[in-house]
Design an enzyme around this catalytic site. Structure first.
Site, PDB file in Angstrom:
ATOM      1  N   HIS A  65      -9.328  -6.765  -0.594  1.00  0.00           N
ATOM      2  CA  HIS A  65      -8.693  -6.217   0.598  1.00  0.00           C
ATOM      3  C   HIS A  65      -9.279  -5.177   1.146  1.00  0.00           C
ATOM      4  O   HIS A  65      -9.765  -4.234   0.350  1.00  0.00           O
ATOM      5  CB  HIS A  65      -7.206  -6.366   0.362  1.00  0.00           C
ATOM      6  CG  HIS A  65      -6.462  -7.511   0.175  1.00  0.00           C
ATOM      7  ND1 HIS A  65      -5.277  -7.664   0.173  1.00  0.00           N
ATOM      8  CD2 HIS A  65      -6.948  -8.666  -0.001  1.00  0.00           C
ATOM      9  CE1 HIS A  65      -4.856  -8.911   0.074  1.00  0.00           C
ATOM     10  NE2 HIS A  65      -5.936  -9.440  -0.401  1.00  0.00           N
ATOM     11  N   GLU A  67      -7.907  -2.225   2.369  1.00  0.00           N
ATOM     12  CA  GLU A  67      -7.160  -1.456   1.610  1.00  0.00           C
ATOM     13  C   GLU A  67      -7.932  -0.893   0.207  1.00  0.00           C
ATOM     14  O   GLU A  67      -8.080   0.267  -0.169  1.00  0.00           O
ATOM     15  CB  GLU A  67      -5.749  -1.265   1.545  1.00  0.00           C
ATOM     16  CG  GLU A  67      -4.913  -1.430   2.796  1.00  0.00           C
ATOM     17  CD  GLU A  67      -4.870  -3.092   3.141  1.00  0.00           C
ATOM     18  OE1 GLU A  67      -3.769  -3.498   3.858  1.00  0.00           O
ATOM     19  OE2 GLU A  67      -5.685  -4.082   2.888  1.00  0.00           O
ATOM     20  N   CYS A  95      -0.055  -5.338   1.503  1.00  0.00           N
ATOM     21  CA  CYS A  95       0.517  -6.412   0.714  1.00  0.00           C
ATOM     22  C   CYS A  95       1.005  -5.855  -0.669  1.00  0.00           C
ATOM     23  O   CYS A  95       0.614  -4.876  -0.770  1.00  0.00           O
ATOM     24  CB  CYS A  95      -0.358  -7.654   0.459  1.00  0.00           C
ATOM     25  SG  CYS A  95      -1.745  -7.158  -0.673  1.00  0.00           S
ATOM     26  N   CYS A  98      -2.002  -4.129  -2.488  1.00  0.00           N
ATOM     27  CA  CYS A  98      -2.284  -2.940  -2.068  1.00  0.00           C
ATOM     28  C   CYS A  98      -1.496  -1.795  -1.882  1.00  0.00           C
ATOM     29  O   CYS A  98      -1.585  -0.619  -2.112  1.00  0.00           O
ATOM     30  CB  CYS A  98      -2.875  -3.313  -0.431  1.00  0.00           C
ATOM     31  SG  CYS A  98      -4.431  -4.447  -0.398  1.00  0.00           S
TER      32      CYS A  98
END
Length: 164
Positions: A65, A67, A95, A98
């Site tokens: 991801h 992040e 999410c 993260c």
């Protein structure tokens, strides 16, 4: 007698609006790569020290991801796993994965664009960033350039549904 007048910048380059624009540029890179268009930047002392976009499909890695990739870059930039004085800008609410990494690395602040009421972990579905029993809590600023962030996500998923 006049003294010096304080100089005010013409454009505040450290503003949340400007820095979310940096994250949006990363999200557009993800879109161009057929990745879910989420971008992230990490800021320390008014400087962007990390930039990333989703690369789950490209890297065949569910943890890639924006992040998470930005956190790894930021840790390399500061030479420590702790990101205590850093701010994370993300185009979409983090999410749980993260958000967990954000808490673990002790970010000072998280700024995000589009909220995620179904899966967000910064106040959407849950709030791991300020969970009372965890060892760290982050400041949260939400809905920065929300419409632009949301429109980019909607456009991507509409395009995906229309493709054969």
């Amino acid at each position: 007698m006049w003294g010096r007048m304080p100089e005010e910048p013409i454009i505040d380059l450290q503003s949340d609006h400007y820095l979310m624009g940096e994250a949006l540029r990363q999200a557009m890179r993800a879109y161009a790569e057929d990745e879910v268009p989420v971008g992230a930047v990490v800021v320390l002392g008014g400087r962007v020290i990390a930039r990333a976009f989703n690369q789950v499909e490209t890297l065949k890695d569910a943890t890639a991801h924006a992040e998470m990739l930005a956190i790894t870059q930021a840790q390399q930039a500061v030479g420590d796993w702790r990101l205590t004085d850093c701010t994370l800008y993300a185009t979409k609410e983090p999410c749980p994965m993260c958000a967990g990494a954000v808490v673990h690395t002790r970010f000072l602040r998280v700024v995000f664009g589009a909220g995620d009421p179904k899966g967000g972990a910064a106040g959407g579905a849950m709030n791991l960033l300020q969970f009372p029993t965890l060892n760290h809590r982050c400041e949260i600023t939400s809905n920065v350039r929300e419409q632009e962030c949301r429109d980019l996500l909607r456009s991507f998923f509409a395009h995906q549904r229309a493709s054969p």
